[in-house]
Design a protein around this motif. Structure first.
Motif, PDB file in Angstrom:
ATOM      1  N   HIS A  28       0.840  -1.205   0.000  1.00 19.72           N
ATOM      2  CA  HIS A  28       0.000   0.000   0.000  1.00 19.72           C
ATOM      3  C   HIS A  28       0.871   1.250   0.000  1.00 19.72           C
ATOM      4  O   HIS A  28       0.596   2.217  -0.717  1.00 19.72           O
ATOM      5  N   PHE A  29       1.893   1.206   0.819  1.00 17.60           N
ATOM      6  CA  PHE A  29       2.805   2.344   0.914  1.00 17.60           C
ATOM      7  C   PHE A  29       3.482   2.607  -0.433  1.00 17.60           C
ATOM      8  O   PHE A  29       3.543   3.739  -0.896  1.00 17.60           O
ATOM      9  N   LEU A  30       3.959   1.552  -1.079  1.00 17.26           N
ATOM     10  CA  LEU A  30       4.630   1.706  -2.371  1.00 17.26           C
ATOM     11  C   LEU A  30       3.674   2.207  -3.450  1.00 17.26           C
ATOM     12  O   LEU A  30       4.046   3.004  -4.310  1.00 17.26           O
ATOM     13  N   LEU A  31       2.426   1.781  -3.381  1.00 15.10           N
ATOM     14  CA  LEU A  31       1.416   2.287  -4.310  1.00 15.10           C
ATOM     15  C   LEU A  31       1.225   3.789  -4.125  1.00 15.10           C
ATOM     16  O   LEU A  31       1.173   4.552  -5.085  1.00 15.10           O
ATOM     17  N   ALA A  32       1.139   4.217  -2.880  1.00 16.46           N
ATOM     18  CA  ALA A  32       1.000   5.650  -2.594  1.00 16.46           C
ATOM     19  C   ALA A  32       2.191   6.424  -3.143  1.00 16.46           C
ATOM     20  O   ALA A  32       2.032   7.507  -3.724  1.00 16.46           O
ATOM     21  N   LEU A  33       3.377   5.877  -2.989  1.00 15.26           N
ATOM     22  CA  LEU A  33       4.572   6.553  -3.510  1.00 15.26           C
ATOM     23  C   LEU A  33       4.515   6.688  -5.019  1.00 15.26           C
ATOM     24  O   LEU A  33       4.898   7.716  -5.577  1.00 15.26           O
ATOM     25  N   GLN A  34       4.030   5.663  -5.687  1.00 15.78           N
ATOM     26  CA  GLN A  34       3.898   5.730  -7.140  1.00 15.78           C
ATOM     27  C   GLN A  34       2.911   6.814  -7.541  1.00 15.78           C
ATOM     28  O   GLN A  34       3.149   7.564  -8.490  1.00 15.78           O
ATOM     29  N   LEU A  35       1.801   6.914  -6.827  1.00 17.53           N
ATOM     30  CA  LEU A  35       0.819   7.952  -7.122  1.00 17.53           C
ATOM     31  C   LEU A  35       1.408   9.345  -6.909  1.00 17.53           C
ATOM     32  O   LEU A  35       1.208  10.253  -7.716  1.00 17.53           O
ATOM     33  N   ILE A  36       2.149   9.492  -5.830  1.00 24.05           N
ATOM     34  CA  ILE A  36       2.753  10.792  -5.518  1.00 24.05           C
ATOM     35  C   ILE A  36       3.806  11.142  -6.558  1.00 24.05           C
ATOM     36  O   ILE A  36       3.824  12.242  -7.095  1.00 24.05           O
ATOM     37  N   GLU A  37       4.690  10.196  -6.834  1.00 20.61           N
ATOM     38  CA  GLU A  37       5.774  10.448  -7.774  1.00 20.61           C
ATOM     39  C   GLU A  37       5.227  10.715  -9.175  1.00 20.61           C
ATOM     40  O   GLU A  37       5.679  11.617  -9.868  1.00 20.61           O
TER      41      GLU A  37
END
Length: 171
Positions: A28-37
């Motif tokens: 979930h955390f990595l998904l959020a990072l992808q969305l942010i980036e």
């Protein structure tokens, strides 16, 4: 830049991203990072990222983090990592590092790039066989705590005279 819009849908999506960032689930955390980036929105979620990493991370965790997160890392520790022989390259990219704690490693020297940690306040390397420190450590103008006990440092660089904030020194 969809997430920057002031629509109800975009606000809801931003809240979902915050929830993903706070999640203990790494995927979930990595998904959020992808969305942010993908949206170029690092600054929009800065408070959440600072909160998530306020208590520090293990140096092995730093190695696994995407580069976009490294500026938010303030505290790094490596306790009883006898296989650690040098400062990991990603750790050198943590330009806002304030505190580094290493215990029982095999680090013999530090690279010049550690002088780029301009925000460093606490430096602790214990029981590690550290033999030399680079002159660039004089750039640690905010350093107030320095501890390198139980190492093999024969001489400290002259540049430490720039540590005007230093209050505790054990070596």
């Amino acid at each position: 830049m969809y997430l920057l819009e002031e629509t109800e849908e975009a606000r809801e999506m931003r809240q979902n991203v915050v929830n993903l960032l706070r999640s203990a689930d790494k995927s979930h955390f990595l998904l959020a990072l992808q969305l942010i980036e993908g949206g170029g929105m690092h600054h929009e979620f800065e408070a959440v990222l600072r909160e998530k990493y306020q208590y520090g991370v293990d140096f092995q965790e730093v190695q696994a983090l995407p580069s976009v997160i490294l500026p938010y890392i303030r505290i790094v520790y490596a306790h009883t990592h006898t296989s650690l022989k040098k400062i990991p390259p990603k750790l050198l990219l943590c330009q806002n590092l304030e505190s580094l704690h290493i215990n029982s490693s095999q680090i013999k020297s530090l690279p010049e790039e550690v002088g780029n940690w301009h925000h460093l306040q606490r430096f602790t390397v214990l029981n590690s066989g550290l033999q030399e420190l680079p002159d660039s450590i004089g750039n640690w103008k905010n350093l107030w705590y320095f501890n390198c006990e139980h190492n093999k440092i024969a001489q400290l660089p002259d540049s430490i005279k720039h540590w005007i904030q230093l209050k505790i020194f054990d070596c």
